[in-house]
Design an enzyme around this catalytic site. Structure first.
Site: not given
Length: 742
Positions: A455, A476, A488, A526
């Site tokens: 992540s 991800h 992702e 993130n």
């Protein structure tokens, strides 16, 4: 009328639009979207078709041709009835949303005129001097359903669905749907259809009175034709029905208000961010006392008001962005090899969720962990998800048993050698991940794809030491895996196009929305989330109450506030992610103070997983964690609040939280991490739960105005570099540019 079981004419079964002898009469009109043929007995068939296009829609071309087709029918005195059909798999799927983008930028009066003009064409269909019957196949949604409501009668295929999905765009029906449906199904049912937007089955439509008969698909055309002949022969009172459709509903104001009370209460829950449902209920009540034409005029006027709301603009943009993402997925999937078997390294909740998602979509998977307890947890997670699907009737038990049987738990790498894709989902530690990835690469075939579920760590760094970095990339997932739609797909510096295609195709086959992003700490979601969390930690340090911050952000539209979000993610994981990503973007994301996360972690708090974080967690009657206030939390946080507690207003909280997120989202696009503002915004909506009425961080920036964003950020510059706009954003603001120019 009841469901029909009419024996089709043999010729009609062979060719739609033919007469009983299989012959088509003179053609009255032929365009690119509509054709009108005549049949023996004075019948005309108005048939929608779009050539090689996949679906039939109501765009400017279709409306123009519908007007000309109606004129051609009106000018032919021999026509005694009109059958309305579609040659497509679906009747009409709705209006062309792409045309709305430009229209909605116009003033309200122009929007009302646009909608009113198209509505008048549908009204002209309802005013033809002969009876009309619509044969509904496939999907008749939005404007497609509104067109069928203009017919005197409707026969629906038992396999068809109808509905008004406009609410998902921040709108309501604008081509007569709010006027005609209440005259058929009543105010209460109409309000429910409009404000919830659900597709309705043929059975439910028949019960509501929205259609007059249901026929099996192969007999639909014959059944509709039989109904039209009945009307022509005077055995059905079509003129009296039409007269009633043109009058008001005949309800006292109090009665109309009572019928709409439940809908009004439901609509109020969406305020203030999604006002379309509220507008629709108000419209239905006001229009109930008006005749058809006055009600249609009010509908167009009210639709124009809704079209100018933030929610409508944002949700239409989301629709456009979704179509672009789907197009990109199809392009990648076209070249994607089939994934016949997968493997997951790392079990637990995340690994179990990934294994379940793969197996439930038909790709068997080996799930490996070094811990038997972690394997048990992963299998338990998969069983829990399947048990819920069985309990709710979404899955039969035998299929659930087959799915769980296709997940092979293992304490060794046995079975990895046959995997087409292996997903690494071990602890978020660089050294551990690199070791595991090298082990796996030595076991799998030379064409196997390795993907990391990291992540926060860079794919390029993880690839160091791999012999085939071209076969390695990021994949991800977001937690909980079965609920969160985004994956992702992270391209490393050496990742091949074939690897991107394979993983994009696999993610799509798993029922996910894969979006390809470039490599950087935290990727798109993130990375953008980190300044938002830093802003939260700074607010708490400055003395704001975490509960007040949560309340303000939830009122703004987030599914959960930042303190609750951190508890759900896990305090240790949140701290680790913020630490790694902020280090990757220092000094911009430096955190030069002891944070609430560090204080609470030192007290042994991990969030939901150990029952103590910002909140305490107790199990409800279903065994689910329920958050309650922990009086000790504020006492602990006071240690990191040098100025004590202060009262911060909601507006300031929202501004201080959202500005860093917007600024980092803009930098992600500048840096090429996401290919476009639309892709970046879809990442945040699908992966972060950003409120949909905003349309995304960059769509929200456009709504605020980029000059206003820059000015407000400068107001908070003393709080740290996360409030510092990039030079490119300053230039865009100075030039009065936007992220979404169309």
């Amino acid at each position: 009328m009841k469901s029909l079981n009419v024996r089709p004419y043999p010729a009609l079964r062979r060719r739609a639009g033919a007469n009983e002898n299989g012959e088509v009469g003179p053609m009255l009109f032929e365009g690119q979207t509509i054709r009108v043929d005549t049949h023996d007995g004075g019948l005309a068939e108005l048939r929608f078709a779009r050539g090689v296009e996949a679906v039939s829609k109501l765009d400017a071309l279709a409306f123009g041709e519908l007007r000309r087709a109606i004129d051609a029918i009106t000018a032919t005195p021999a026509i005694r009835g009109v059958l309305i059909t579609s040659a497509m798999d679906n009747f009409i799927v709705g209006a062309d949303i792409f045309e709305f983008i430009g229209v909605f930028k116009r003033p309200e009066k122009d929007i009302a005129a646009f909608v009113g003009a198209n509505s008048e064409i549908i009204t002209a269909l309802s005013d033809l001097p002969v009876p009309t019957v619509a044969a509904i196949n496939g999907l008749a949604l939005g404007g497609g359903l509104e067109l069928t409501l203009a017919a005197d009668y409707r026969v629906m295929s038992s396999a068809a669905k109808i509905g008004f999905p406009e609410i998902s765009l921040g709108l309501f029906p604008g081509y007569g749907g709010t006027v005609r449906l209440p005259r058929l199904a009543g105010l209460g049912a109409s309000a429910e259809w409009i404000i919830f937007g659900a597709q309705q089955s043929a059975e439910r439509a028949l019960q509501a009175g929205a259609v007059d008969a249901v026929a099996v698909p192969e007999e639909l055309h014959a059944a509709a034709l039989a109904m039209l002949k009945t009307a022509i022969e005077g055995k059905a009172e079509w003129q009296g029905r039409r007269s009633r459709m043109n009058q008001n509903l005949g309800l006292a104001k109090e009665e109309a208000a009572s019928l709409l009370a439940n809908a009004r209460a439901q609509a109020a829950k969406a305020l203030p961010h999604l006002p379309a449902a509220h507008f629709a209920v108000e419209l239905l009540e006001k229009a109930s006392g008006l005749d058809r034409d006055a009600a249609l005029a009010l509908e167009a006027e009210t639709f124009a008001k809704v079209a100018k709301t933030q929610a409508a603009s944002s949700l239409v943009t989301i629709f456009i962005n979704e179509q672009a993402v789907k197009k990109t997925i199809r392009r990648y999937a076209k070249d994607a090899p089939r994934v016949a078997k997968a493997a997951v390294a790392g079990a637990g909740i995340m690994g179990g969720g990934i294994a379940y998602q793969s197996a439930s979509r038909g790709v068997p998977v080996v799930m490996k962990d070094i811990s038997a307890a972690a394997l048990d947890l992963g299998m338990s997670e998969a069983r829990k998800l399947l048990a819920k699907a069985v309990a709710t009737g979404r899955l039969p038990q035998d299929k659930a048993d087959a799915i769980i049987g296709s997940i092979t738990p293992s304490l060794t790498y046995e079975g990895f050698e046959g995997a087409d894709v292996v997903i690494e989902a071990v602890v978020e530690n660089l050294a551990v991940k690199q070791t595991v990835l090298r082990e796996i690469e030595g076991l799998v075939g030379t064409n196997a794809i390795l993907a990391s579920n990291t992540s926060s760590l860079r794919i390029g760094t993880l690839a160091e030491g791999l012999r085939r970095p071209e076969n390695f990339l990021g994949m991800h997932f977001f937690n909980p895996v079965p609920k969160m739609p985004l994956v992702e797909v992270v391209r490393g510096a050496k990742t091949s196009a074939q690897a991107i295609a394979a993983v994009t195709g696999y993610a799509a086959a798993m029922g996910k929305t894969p979006i390809v992003v470039e490599d950087c700490p935290g990727f798109a979601v993130n990375r953008t989330l980190t300044p938002y969390l830093i802003a939260f930690l700074r607010l708490v340090r400055d003395g704001a109450g975490f509960q007040e911050i949560d309340s303000a952000m939830e009122a703004f539209g987030w599914p959960m506030g930042p303190a609750y979000l951190i508890d759900v993610i896990g305090m240790d994981i949140s701290h680790h992610v913020v630490e790694i990503i902020s280090a990757g973007f220092g000094p911009r994301m430096d955190v030069p103070f002891e944070t609430a996360l560090e204080i609470l972690l030192r007290d042994g708090r991990l969030g939901q997983k150990n029952g103590r974080g910002f909140y305490k967690y107790e199990s409800d009657s279903q065994g689910r964690p329920r958050k309650v206030i922990d009086p000790d939390t504020q006492r602990l946080l006071a240690r990191g609040q040098p100025n004590g507690e202060i009262r911060v207003g909601e507006e300031e909280i929202v501004a201080r939280m959202m500005l860093p997120l917007i600024l980092e989202a803009a930098r992600c696009v500048e840096d090429g991490i996401a290919a476009s503002p639309g892709q970046l915004d879809m990442c945040l909506i699908l992966g972060l739960g950003l409120p949909r009425y905003l349309g995304g961080a960059l769509k929200y920036a456009d709504y605020l105005g980029l000059k206003n964003v820059v000015d407000r950020a400068d107001d908070w510059a003393s709080l740290g570099p996360i409030y510092r706009p990039s030079e490119r954003l300053r230039a865009m603001a100075a030039a009065d540019n936007v992220f979404y120019p169309l």
